[in-house]
Design an enzyme around this catalytic site. Structure first.
Site, PDB file in Angstrom:
ATOM      1  CG  HIS A 154      -9.210  -6.018   8.539  1.00  0.00           C
ATOM      2  ND1 HIS A 154     -10.327  -5.452   7.937  1.00  0.00           N
ATOM      3  CD2 HIS A 154      -8.435  -6.500   7.522  1.00  0.00           C
ATOM      4  CE1 HIS A 154     -10.224  -5.592   6.630  1.00  0.00           C
ATOM      5  NE2 HIS A 154      -9.082  -6.210   6.360  1.00  0.00           N
ATOM      6  CD  GLU A 199      -3.018   1.116   2.222  1.00  0.00           C
ATOM      7  OE1 GLU A 199      -3.997   1.864   2.106  1.00  0.00           O
ATOM      8  OE2 GLU A 199      -2.856   0.337   3.192  1.00  0.00           O
TER       9      GLU A 199
END
Length: 411
Positions: free
Chosen positions: A338, A311
């Site tokens: 998450h 990322e």
């Protein structure tokens, strides 16, 4: 090409079950991760998770009969959707101009386990007739449509951890091109179960830390996997002229959306970040981003080694090194864990509130920055910034990449 704005929000999360509590806890860096309480974790290697606390669907106006017939993920979705609709107020729309785009990465995992146990122990004749309609991933969208008489387009999205962001991006396009005037959209998930924990842990994806406050460590050199979370994030997207005409409060303007696939591996992201970069650039280009903007990025930021590196690379490719280093970035998963299919919906809310208030929420636990993750990831303490635009990134198993852009609202 109609403008699309955010006019309502609702959240169920490990750090708060309403927008005000959630936002205050984000700004203060409150960690919602703790030892697992809702299931027996004694035989599990993984001991911590971001569980939703003190939740009863009826407390959020969800009809008792519907709550009884709904899996936990669906209850979360119904509660967050009711909050968002209450926040918006009277939409003053024909029912066929209101849609629902709410997805779940996994769906009714709790129901699946319960009914499989019945089938294995007592035979198929004991399986509930509600098994299928409680388990299927689309049922949250269907039940929200029933609850709010939404007869317009209804499109649940299932793209693993990118689900919520894709749902919101597709809803944005549907309104932009005139297929609806308002859409209830986002994601929901409730998969903190021994079965799901076993699957993720055996795939080497989960942190096995026994310190809840140092388990979810995005972009930190000591990170060892993600921490499972649960909840729902739902927003109301609405056509701008209708919102203005009906006196809606506006949190921000959704103005860009990117959607690509790595086509690389069924769980691992493409290491060089090139395809995720294309999704980011698509969103930035559609939003007309330029060097005059001050950008916040809510990173996918899971705390896995490969995600955080790829990322970081994707952001640099999409923006160029200089612009990437100018961006304010953070991962709210450091506080929530998450939330899988719910993550995108929740993180779009974070992005919109960040731009509206000029606050960059922190990445908590970032005490040993990974030299290969060398952008401004806002360690441990919130910062003030005159933000004009935000991105929310989501990257899912299967190579799914999603990015939405939100501008500070200006009439």
């Amino acid at each position: 090409m109609r403008r699309v704005v955010i006019t309502g929000m609702g959240v169920i999360s490990p750090i708060g079950n309403d927008i005000k509590t959630f936002w205050e806890n984000l700004k203060s860096g409150t960690c919602g991760i703790d030892f697992i309480q809702n299931i027996d974790a004694s035989a599990l290697e993984v001991k911590v998770a971001g569980e939703v606390k003190n939740f009863r669907a009826e407390d959020f106006g969800v009809e008792k009969g519907m709550a009884r017939r709904a899996d936990r993920f669906c209850q979360f979705a119904l509660a967050a959707a009711q909050q968002a609709m209450n926040d918006r107020g009277d939409l003053q729309l024909p029912s066929d101009r209101l849609g629902v785009y709410v997805g779940s990465g996994i769906g009714g995992m709790n129901t699946f386990i319960t009914e499989c146990t019945k089938c294995n122990e007592d035979g198929a004749g004991r399986v509930s007739p509600l098994f299928i309609p409680m388990m299927i991933s689309n049922i949250a969208a269907g039940n929200i449509a029933i609850a709010h008489h939404a007869e317009g387009p209804c499109l649940p999205v299932v793209t693993a951890c990118a689900t919520g962001t894709h749902a919101i991006g597709e809803a944005y396009r549907a309104i932009k091109y005139g297929y609806a005037d308002a859409i209830i959209t986002g994601g929901a998930e409730a998969a903190i179960t021994p079965l799901a924990i076993g699957g993720f842990a055996n795939a080497k994806a989960l942190s096995k830390s026994t310190d809840p406050k140092n388990a979810s460590l995005p972009f930190d050199a000591e990170r060892k996997g993600f921490v499972m979370g649960e909840g729902a994030g739902i927003i109301i997207l609405e056509e701008y002229e209708h919102a203005i005409a009906t006196g809606a409060k506006i949190y921000g303007e959704l103005c860009g959306y990117g959607n690509t696939c790595d086509a690389h591996h069924y769980t691992a992201p493409k290491p060089d970040g090139s395809c995720a970069a294309k999704a980011i650039k698509q969103a930035l280009d559609e939003a007309n981003y330029d060097e005059k903007d001050t950008l916040y990025i809510n990173a996918h930021g899971t705390g896995t080694h490969m995600n955080d590196m790829s990322e970081t690379a994707a952001i640099k490719i999409a923006m160029g090194e200089k612009e990437a280093r100018r961006a304010h970035i953070s991962s709210s998963k450091s506080m929530t864990g998450h939330m899988l299919g719910a993550a995108g919906g929740v993180e779009v809310i974070v992005s919109a509130l960040s731009v509206q208030e000029g606050i960059v929420t922190p990445t908590i636990g970032l005490n040993h920055p990974d030299p290969e993750c060398d952008l401004d990831y806002t360690p441990n303490k919130a910062q003030k910034a005159d933000l004009t635009i935000a991105l929310s990134n989501s990257l899912g198993f299967g190579g799914h990449n999603a990015c939405v852009a939100i501008r500070k609202f200006v009439k």
